[in-house]
Write an enzyme that holds these catalytic residues in place. Structure first.
Site, PDB file in Angstrom:
ATOM      1  NE  ARG A  58       1.009  -6.697   9.322  1.00 50.20           N
ATOM      2  CZ  ARG A  58       0.188  -6.065   8.823  1.00 50.20           C
ATOM      3  NH1 ARG A  58      -0.275  -6.556   7.632  1.00 50.20           N
ATOM      4  NH2 ARG A  58      -0.256  -4.625   8.951  1.00 50.20           N
ATOM      5  CG  HIS A  71       2.889  -3.689   7.340  1.00 55.63           C
ATOM      6  ND1 HIS A  71       3.296  -2.748   8.332  1.00 55.63           N
ATOM      7  CD2 HIS A  71       1.654  -3.544   6.771  1.00 55.63           C
ATOM      8  CE1 HIS A  71       2.487  -2.077   8.330  1.00 55.63           C
ATOM      9  NE2 HIS A  71       1.410  -2.280   7.309  1.00 55.63           N
ATOM     10  CG  ASP A  81      -0.531  -0.251   9.425  1.00 54.22           C
ATOM     11  OD1 ASP A  81      -0.240   0.156   8.159  1.00 54.22           O
ATOM     12  OD2 ASP A  81      -0.987  -1.376   9.615  1.00 54.22           O
ATOM     13  CD  GLU A  89      -4.952  -0.768   4.592  1.00 55.88           C
ATOM     14  OE1 GLU A  89      -3.655  -0.407   4.923  1.00 55.88           O
ATOM     15  OE2 GLU A  89      -5.384  -1.932   4.612  1.00 55.88           O
ATOM     16  CG  HIS A 146      -0.462   1.029   4.311  1.00 52.47           C
ATOM     17  ND1 HIS A 146      -0.481  -0.837   4.749  1.00 52.47           N
ATOM     18  CD2 HIS A 146       0.315   1.014   3.378  1.00 52.47           C
ATOM     19  CE1 HIS A 146       0.142  -1.149   4.030  1.00 52.47           C
ATOM     20  NE2 HIS A 146       1.013  -0.301   3.202  1.00 52.47           N
TER      21      HIS A 146
END
Length: 269
Positions: free
Chosen positions: A106, A151, A158, A240, A243
């Site tokens: 990301r 990320h 994810d 999460e 993740h």
């Protein structure tokens, strides 16, 4: 100095300033985008069987619009992380499952987009699905949004599990009615994944991987994903279920900002 001289001097100064601004703008526009380091790869070049549903390329996410930096719906990862996912996929295929990735590398500009959105308390268009029980003023304090993301270092992914044969995911249409991400699977957005108890990116404590309220098939699905990946060097973020970060990270202290695209992976020195 005469009035004419002053006028001419002022005109020259204004023209010079305009030319400088134009040149600066042209330089900024011509500045090449950063490229990925050599150890970053497209996941589909390592394992084309892993399903990709890159949510931040689409408007179906908690912001409600495509996120800055996502030029293509593509999973990009460091090579060791991608190879580990390939190994996990081979094991899961034998059990009748496939991995499906929602997000991989990301860029920092995407994280900056999240931060701007989180500070805009008027924009709550996706609240009903992604954070129905969380006041938007709490997103930073509760850890849902931060100014940096693992990320951006390239080894975090994810993902979820899909039972084979995989069914297509129904397209999301902006403006359609939203259902809470923790609603029963038959009521929330129809994702092709197995039932994990919540949808992806659900800002709720039910997303905690080992939340005791999640039992039965939902818990078994979470544990299958977790155990499969942990054997191969991935570490789950406890808050999460989706993740995971591959350890040791290739770039533990670097946050990259090259766009998510195949072009970022070509022409590298």
């Amino acid at each position: 100095m005469t009035r004419l001289s002053l006028a001419v001097r002022g005109l020259v100064t204004a023209v010079a300033a305009l030319l400088a601004a134009t040149a600066a703008s042209a330089t900024a526009q011509a500045k090449p985008e950063p490229r990925a380091p050599q150890d970053f790869v497209a996941l589909d070049s390592v394992d084309p069987t892993i399903i990709q549903e890159i949510r931040y390329f689409t408007p179906h996410n908690f912001v409600g619009e495509p996120i800055d930096g996502y030029r293509q719906p593509l999973c990009v990862l460091t090579r060791p992380a991608a190879r580990a996912l390939h190994t996990a996929q081979r094991e899961l295929l034998r059990q009748g499952y496939s991995l499906k990735v929602y997000d991989c590398y990301r860029p920092q500009r995407a994280v900056d987009h999240f931060v701007r959105w989180a500070k805009d308390l008027e924009d709550q268009s996706m609240k009903a699905e992604f954070y129905p029980n969380v006041d938007k003023t709490r997103l930073f304090a509760d850890g849902y949004i931060a100014e940096k993301s693992g990320h951006s270092r390239g080894s975090t992914v994810d993902l979820t599990l899909v039972k084979l044969p995989a069914r297509p995911t129904r397209p999301y249409h902006p403006g359609q009615p939203l259902t809470p991400c923790y609603a029963p699977k038959g009521e929330r957005f129809p994702d092709s994944s197995v039932d994990m108890g919540t949808g992806y990116d659900c800002f709720d404590t039910l997303s905690h991987t080992l939340d005791p309220r999640v039992q039965g098939e939902q818990r078994a699905n979470r544990l299958l994903l977790k155990s499969t990946l942990e054997k191969l060097g991935f570490v789950n973020l406890a808050e999460e279920w989706w993740h995971f970060t591959f350890k040791p990270e290739a770039h533990p202290d670097t946050y990259f900002d090259f766009p998510v695209s195949r072009a970022s992976l070509t022409g590298r020195d």
